[in-house]
Design a protein around this motif. Structure first.
Motif, PDB file in Angstrom:
ATOM      1  N   ARG A  78      48.478  -2.078 -25.614  1.00 56.82           N
ATOM      2  CA  ARG A  78      46.703  -1.188 -25.026  1.00 56.82           C
ATOM      3  C   ARG A  78      45.508  -1.139 -26.179  1.00 56.82           C
TER       4      ARG A  78
ATOM      5  N   GLN B  33      54.001   6.273 -23.270  1.00 63.08           N
ATOM      6  CA  GLN B  33      53.813   7.339 -22.215  1.00 63.08           C
ATOM      7  C   GLN B  33      52.674   8.526 -22.538  1.00 63.08           C
TER       8      GLN B  33
ATOM      9  N   ASP C 166      49.177   6.769 -22.175  1.00 60.62           N
ATOM     10  CA  ASP C 166      49.395   7.776 -20.639  1.00 60.62           C
ATOM     11  C   ASP C 166      48.440   9.266 -20.342  1.00 60.62           C
ATOM     12  N   GLN C 167      49.488  10.201 -21.409  1.00 62.83           N
ATOM     13  CA  GLN C 167      49.176  11.445 -20.535  1.00 62.83           C
ATOM     14  C   GLN C 167      47.820  12.336 -21.893  1.00 62.83           C
ATOM     15  N   LEU C 168      47.494  11.063 -22.617  1.00 62.33           N
ATOM     16  CA  LEU C 168      46.511  11.702 -23.474  1.00 62.33           C
ATOM     17  C   LEU C 168      45.270  11.458 -22.788  1.00 62.33           C
ATOM     18  N   THR C 169      44.787  12.282 -21.492  1.00 63.88           N
ATOM     19  CA  THR C 169      43.670  11.399 -20.705  1.00 63.88           C
ATOM     20  C   THR C 169      41.938  11.778 -21.472  1.00 63.88           C
ATOM     21  N   GLY C 170      41.820  11.528 -21.727  1.00 61.51           N
ATOM     22  CA  GLY C 170      39.907  11.814 -22.180  1.00 61.51           C
ATOM     23  C   GLY C 170      39.903  11.345 -23.234  1.00 61.51           C
TER      24      GLY C 170
ATOM     25  N   ASP D  56      40.339   7.494 -26.267  1.00 64.01           N
ATOM     26  CA  ASP D  56      40.805   6.495 -25.824  1.00 64.01           C
ATOM     27  C   ASP D  56      41.415   6.157 -26.459  1.00 64.01           C
TER      28      ASP D  56
ATOM     29  N   HIS E 169      47.016  16.217 -30.554  1.00 61.27           N
ATOM     30  CA  HIS E 169      46.280  17.816 -30.500  1.00 61.27           C
ATOM     31  C   HIS E 169      45.693  17.825 -30.952  1.00 61.27           C
TER      32      HIS E 169
END
Lengths: 310, 284
Positions: free
Chosen positions: A184, A204, A207-211, A213, A303
Motif C-alpha cells: 500500500r 487493517q 485502513d483505520q488510520l484515516t487522515g 498517509d 497515535h
C-alpha cells in the motif's frame, strides 16, 4: 476474509508436485506427519523419514548438499533453530550449501501446544548466520512461489511456515526473494510487517488510520534485507512501525531499526511478542490478541508516537 | 580395491613415520597443537589415504572420490600432515601452521585441499557422513564415506543419533573408525564416562563391528579393505590406539592432548621417532 491453506500445506503440495521433475531434490523428514499419506510417485525413494533426530537431519542434509543435492528438511521452527542450531551454523551455513530448512509451527502458530513448540526466536537466530537466506511467506500463494524459487536459489534457505490456515493476501504481486513488497503506498507513516497475521494487522491498521498517509510493506525476506527498498519506502516518513510474530529482539524490528539507525534515523515503534514466554493458553489468534500483535496495537502505537512528537 | 594392488606394509609404515615427524614438527610451531589425538590416528589415516580410499591429490574435487570426514576435528594436524604426505599440497606450507594469515587453522577448514568439511565441534561427523553416504547410494555411485570419531567424542549425543540413523538407512557404504585411545582432555574416558564395551554399544545400534590394534597398520588396512563386513549394515572399526603413539615421553598421557614443544622436547621427539619402529604404540 476466508482463510486459505496453511502455508505448510501449500509448501507440501508444491514440493510433492516438483520432486519428480527435479532428480537432485530430496525431502528429509523427522516424522512430522506433514507428508502422511502423500504419494510422491516416481520420487518415492527421495522422501526419507529419518525419525525424530533434528541434529542428524541438518548434518545429513549438509552432507547431501555437499554431494550436489538440494535437500528440503522438515521439522518445527523451534526444533530447527534452537535444538539443531549448531548443525545449521557449522554444517549448513558455514559451508554455504543449498539446504532448504522448511520450519513449520513458526511464531505463535503452535497455539495451545505451548512455549515448547512455539518459536519466537527463529528470525533472530537465523538472521545472525552468514550465508543464510531467511524468508517468511505471508500466505499460501506466496509460499508456492517461494518453493518454486527455492529450487535454484544458491546457498542455504530458512523458511518460516505456520500450522493452521491463515488469511490470504489478495492482490499482492508475486514476491521476489530479497525484495520488499509494497502493499500500500503511503509515506507519512510506514508499517513494515512479516508473516500472515502481522501483515494483515498492518493493512487493517492502515485502513483505520484515516487522515494519515500510511504505507504498508511486506518484509517477507529478513535476510538478505532489502536496505535500498526500505530506505526508498520510508523516505520522508515521520514514523515507522514494525509488526511481527516474534520476540521484539532480533527479528524484523531489529532489521528495520538497524537499517534506519545507520542510514535514516526515523523513530521506529516495534510491535511484537513481549519479553516473555506465552503463559496463556489459546489459539494462534487468541495469543496474538492477548500479547498485542494486532491492528489495534499498531493504531495505538501510531497515535501515541505522533502525539508525543507533535 | 584389493590388498595385493596396494602398497606394501613397509611402504605404509614409512609414510606413517614421515606423517608423525611432521605432526611433531607442527607441534613445535609457536601455537603448538593437538598432538596426542593426531598421533594415535596416524595408522588409520595412512591406511585410508595410501591404500583404501580413492583420492586424487591432483583433483581433490573428483566427483567419484571417496570421502573422509575427521569428526574428531581437533586431530586436524594429523589430517593436514597426511594430506601433505599424500601430495595435496607442499608439506613446507605446514611450517606456517596457525600463524597469522595461514590457511591452516587448528580445526579442519575447506581452504586446505583435501579437507571435505570443516569439523571440530564434536559430534558432527556421523550426520555429515550419513548425508554423503545416502547421496552416493541414491546416485548409484560407488563412493564410500569414512568418518573418524574420537572415543571421548562418543559422549556427544549426536554421535548416537547418527549411529541409529545410519543403521536405520542400512548404509553399508559408510565406515566409521573410533580412535579408542582411552584418553580425553583431562583424563581417562573410563574415569569420566565409562563407555566399554565400545564395540557392543555400536553393535547394539545395528552396526557391523571389528576391533583392531589401531597402531598395527597391517591390521587396520586389512579390516578397512573388506568393508562392508555385513551387507546392509554400516561398519565401525574400533581402533585400539595410544594417545601420543610414537613419542614415548608423551604416549599414554592425557597431557599429550595439546602440546607446544620446546626446542629440546622437539629434538627428543624427533630422535625417538628416528629410533623407534614406525609402528609406534607408545611401548618402546
Amino acid at each position: 476474509m476466508s482463510d486459505t491453506l496453511p502455508t505448510r500445506q501449500a509448501y507440501r503440495n508444491r514440493l510433492v508436485e516438483l520432486l519428480p521433475e527435479h532428480e537432485r531434490a530430496i525431502c528429509l523428514d523427522t516424522d512430522t506427519g506433514l507428508f502422511s499419506g502423500v504419494d510422491f510417485g516416481s520420487a518415492a525413494e527421495r522422501y526419507v523419514n529419518i525419525g525424530i533426530a533434528e541434529h542428524n537431519l541438518m548434518g545429513m542434509a549438509a552432507g547431501m548438499a555437499a554431494s550436489g543435492w538440494t535437500p528440503y528438511v522438515n521439522t518445527m521452527a523451534a526444533f530447527a533453530t534452537s535444538r539443531a542450531i549448531e548443525a545449521i551454523k557449522i554444517d549448513i551455513a558455514y559451508n554455504a550449501v543449498p539446504v532448504r530448512i522448511m520450519a513449520t509451527h513458526g511464531g505463535l502458530s503452535a497455539g495451545h501446544l505451548g512455549p515448547t513448540h512455539q518459536c519466537l526466536e527463529d528470525l533472530a537466530v537465523m538472521r545472525a548466520l552468514p550465508n543464510m537466506t531467511v524468508v517468511v511467506p505471508a500466505d499460501a500463494e506466496a509460499t508456492t512461489a517461494l518453493v518454486d524459487d527455492s529450487l535454484t536459489l544458491p546457498g542455504p534457505l530458512y523458511v518460516r511456515l505456520g500450522r493452521k490456515a491463515t488469511p490470504p493476501l489478495p492482490g499482492a504481486e508475486r514476491p521476489v526473494i530479497g525484495k520488499l513488497q509494497r502493499l500500500r503506498p503511503g509515506t507519512e507513516v510506514v508499517i513494515v510487517a512479516c508473516g500472515p497475521y502481522p501483515v494483515h494487522a498492518a493493512l487493517q491498521a492502515a485502513d483505520q488510520l484515516t487522515g494519515l498517509d500510511v504505507g504498508v510493506v511486506n518484509a517477507h525476506t529478513l535476510k538478505p534485507f532489502d536496505v535500498a527498498g526500505l530506505l526508498d519506502a520510508t523516505a520522508g516518513a515521520r514514523l515507522v512501525v514494525t509488526v511481527e510474530e516474534h520476540w521484539r529482539s532480533g527479528g524484523l524490528g531489529a532489521a528495520v531499526t538497524e537499517t534506519l539507525a545507520e542510514h535514516n534515523p526515523i523513530h521506529v515503534s516495534r510491535i511484537g511478542m513481549p519479553d516473555t514466554f506465552a503463559g496463556y493458553v489459546g489459539s494462534q489468534q487468541d495469543l496474538l490478541e492477548h500479547y498485542g500483535i494486532t491492528a489495534d496495537a499498531v493504531v495505538q502505537a501510531v497515535h501515541q508516537q505522533l502525539t508525543a512528537t507533535r | 580395491m584389493t590388498l595385493t594392488a596396494g602398497p606394501g606394509t613397509e611402504e605404509l609404515k614409512a609414510h606413517a613415520l614421515r606423517i608423525r615427524e611432521r605432526i611433531v614438527d607442527v607441534c613445535a610451531t609457536p601455537e603448538g597443537g593437538h598432538l596426542g589425538g593426531s598421533l594415535s590416528l596416524v595408522e588409520v589415516l595412512t591406511s585410508l589415504y595410501f591404500d583404501i580410499m580413492r583420492v586424487d591429490p591432483g583433483h581433490p574435487d573428483d566427483p567419484e572420490r571417496d570421502i573422509f570426514l575427521l569428526s574428531k576435528g581437533h586431530a586436524a594436524i594429523g589430517l593436514y600432515c597426511t594430506l601433505a604426505e599424500r601430495g595435496f599440497f607442499d608439506p613446507e606450507e605446514l611450517s606456517g601452521y596457525a600463524t597469522t594469515g595461514s590457511r591452516f587453522m587448528a580445526h579442519p577448514v575447506k581452504a586446505v585441499p583435501g579437507v571435505e568439511m570443516p569439523t571440530g565441534s564434536l559430534g558432527h561427523g556421523p550426520a555429515l557422513a550419513i548425508g554423503f553416504a545416502l547421496a552416493a547410494r541414491l546416485s548409484g555411485s560407488a563412493r564410500r564415506t569414512f568418518v573418524a570419531i574420537g572415543d571421548g567424542e562418543m559422549q556427544e549425543g549426536s554421535v548416537w543419533e547418527g549411529a541409529m540413523g545410519a543403521a536405520a538407512l542400512g548404509l553399508d557404504n559408510l565406515v566409521a573408525i573410533v580412535d579408542r585411545n582411552g584418553l580425553q582432555l583431562t583424563g581417562a574416558t573410563e574415569d569420566i564416562v565409562p563407555m566399554e564395551s565400545v564395540g557392543e554399544r555400536w553393535r547394539s545400534f545395528g552396526w557391523a563391528v571389528r576391533e583392531v590394534d589401531g597402531q598395527d597398520i597391517a591390521q587396520v588396512r586389512a579390516a578397512l579393505a573388506e568393508t562392508p563386513w555385513e551387507p546392509g549394515r554400516p561398519s565401525v572399526l574400533v581402533a585400539r590406539t595410544t594417545k601420543g603413539a610414537g613419542v614415548p615421553f608423551v604416549a599414554g598421557n592425557a597431557k599429550s592432548h595439546y602440546v607446544n614443544f620446546t626446542e629440546r622436547q622437539h629434538g627428543r621427539a624427533r630422535s625417538a621417532l628416528r629410533r623407534s619402529a614406525p609402528r609406534g604404540g607408545g611401548d618402546e
